[in-house]
Design a protein around this motif. Sequence first.
Motif, short mmCIF file in Angstrom:
data_model
loop_
_atom_site.label_atom_id
_atom_site.label_comp_id
_atom_site.label_asym_id
_atom_site.label_seq_id
_atom_site.Cartn_x
_atom_site.Cartn_y
_atom_site.Cartn_z
N GLY A 30 14.58 8.97 -6.21
CA GLY A 30 14.42 10.32 -6.78
C GLY A 30 12.97 10.61 -7.11
N ILE A 31 12.29 9.65 -7.74
CA ILE A 31 10.88 9.85 -8.12
C ILE A 31 10.01 9.98 -6.88
N SER A 32 10.29 9.13 -5.85
CA SER A 32 9.46 9.15 -4.64
C SER A 32 9.67 10.42 -3.82
N SER A 33 10.75 11.15 -4.10
CA SER A 33 10.99 12.40 -3.36
C SER A 33 10.23 13.59 -3.95
N ILE A 34 9.62 13.39 -5.13
CA ILE A 34 8.83 14.47 -5.73
C ILE A 34 7.54 14.64 -4.92
N HIS A 35 7.33 15.80 -4.42
CA HIS A 35 6.25 16.04 -3.44
C HIS A 35 4.88 15.65 -3.98
N SER A 36 4.60 15.96 -5.25
CA SER A 36 3.24 15.75 -5.78
C SER A 36 2.87 14.27 -5.90
N ILE A 37 3.85 13.37 -5.98
CA ILE A 37 3.53 11.94 -6.15
C ILE A 37 4.10 11.08 -5.02
N SER A 38 4.71 11.70 -4.04
CA SER A 38 5.38 10.93 -2.98
C SER A 38 4.39 10.08 -2.16
N SER A 39 3.11 10.49 -2.13
CA SER A 39 2.13 9.70 -1.37
C SER A 39 1.72 8.44 -2.12
N VAL A 40 1.93 8.42 -3.44
CA VAL A 40 1.58 7.25 -4.25
C VAL A 40 2.81 6.37 -4.47
N HIS A 49 10.79 -1.43 4.84
CA HIS A 49 10.27 -1.52 6.21
C HIS A 49 9.00 -2.38 6.24
N SER A 50 8.12 -2.17 5.25
CA SER A 50 6.90 -2.97 5.17
C SER A 50 7.22 -4.44 4.93
N LEU A 51 8.25 -4.68 4.09
CA LEU A 51 8.68 -6.06 3.80
C LEU A 51 9.17 -6.76 5.05
N VAL A 52 9.98 -6.05 5.84
CA VAL A 52 10.53 -6.64 7.07
C VAL A 52 9.42 -6.90 8.08
N THR A 53 8.53 -5.92 8.24
CA THR A 53 7.44 -6.04 9.23
C THR A 53 6.50 -7.20 8.90
N ASN A 54 6.09 -7.27 7.62
CA ASN A 54 5.13 -8.31 7.23
C ASN A 54 5.77 -9.69 7.16
N SER A 55 7.08 -9.73 6.90
CA SER A 55 7.79 -11.01 6.91
C SER A 55 7.91 -11.52 8.33
N MET A 219 -7.17 -0.41 -1.55
CA MET A 219 -8.42 0.16 -1.05
C MET A 219 -8.18 1.07 0.15
N TYR A 220 -7.19 0.71 0.98
CA TYR A 220 -6.88 1.51 2.18
C TYR A 220 -5.70 2.46 1.96
N PHE A 221 -5.30 2.60 0.68
CA PHE A 221 -4.22 3.50 0.29
C PHE A 221 -2.92 3.18 1.05
N ARG A 222 -2.66 1.91 1.26
CA ARG A 222 -1.40 1.47 1.86
C ARG A 222 -0.42 1.20 0.71
N MET A 223 0.13 2.28 0.16
CA MET A 223 0.95 2.12 -1.04
C MET A 223 2.27 1.41 -0.77
N LEU A 227 3.27 -1.61 -3.22
CA LEU A 227 4.57 -1.72 -3.91
C LEU A 227 5.34 -2.95 -3.43
N MET A 228 5.21 -3.27 -2.14
CA MET A 228 5.87 -4.47 -1.62
C MET A 228 5.36 -5.71 -2.36
N GLY A 229 4.04 -5.80 -2.54
CA GLY A 229 3.46 -6.95 -3.25
C GLY A 229 3.94 -7.02 -4.69
N ILE A 230 4.01 -5.86 -5.34
CA ILE A 230 4.49 -5.83 -6.74
C ILE A 230 5.94 -6.30 -6.81
N VAL A 231 6.77 -5.81 -5.88
CA VAL A 231 8.19 -6.19 -5.87
C VAL A 231 8.34 -7.70 -5.60
#
Length: 261
Positions: A30-40, A49-55, A219-223, A227-231
Amino acid sequence: MNNFKLQHKRLYSTLCLLLSIAVALLLWSGISSIHSISSVIVGPKAVFHSLVTNSASGYLWIQVRDSLFRVIVGFFLGFVFAIPVAFLLGWYEGFRTIVEPWIQFLRTIPPIALIPLVIALFGIGTSAKVAIIFFAVFLTMVVTIYQGVKNVDVTLIKAARVFDASDSQIFIHVVVPATIPYIFTGVRLGLASALTTLVAAELTGSATGLGTMIQQAGMYFRMDVVLMGIVVIGIIGFLLDKLVLFLEVKFTSWQEVRDNA
């Protein structure tokens, strides 16, 4: 409901955990669907998807391996040095009078403030990262275990003295067993400190590690990677905490605990 909880406690706990995860994912979506913050705050789907790819590429496992090595070595050293210092603080007044003010002084210093000093002393290798994690773990565990030694029931010590027990016998047979639950609490808090200090430790300069991965992705805005690293750090901390809880139950089965069921 109460009867169900009593009869199927493990199943009830599992269902509650799954429900909690489902609610958290819904809130995250729900939070990530808010347009103003969805890029962060990118959504769970992008992070997964990032987790699967990097694994699959093996990149993530290299970061996990190197970070875990630093955390475990720093934690182990902190544990080994904290145990004797904590018992000496709690048992010998002279040692406590001299050392406790320094412990209280040092534990107010955030580990990140030590980075320039640690780099000057240890360079930018693994030893620098281990030193910062050690600093955080050592102080956390000393304070927790020391409190356990102080809280030993005086009645037990007086009862032991009635039976002519020596200081060393009281220490080994009364103080140490009574402090074991606090040691496990210190281990849990120490592991949490090691993981929360990991990102700061890897600020000393590193090519690999979860903290480094998060910094470089930021640094490269790969959020999604951030988030994957935080999780992943959260999952590692959760699993380590469960392992310590399991060991605590095994080693302190004599201890009476309050059951909320």
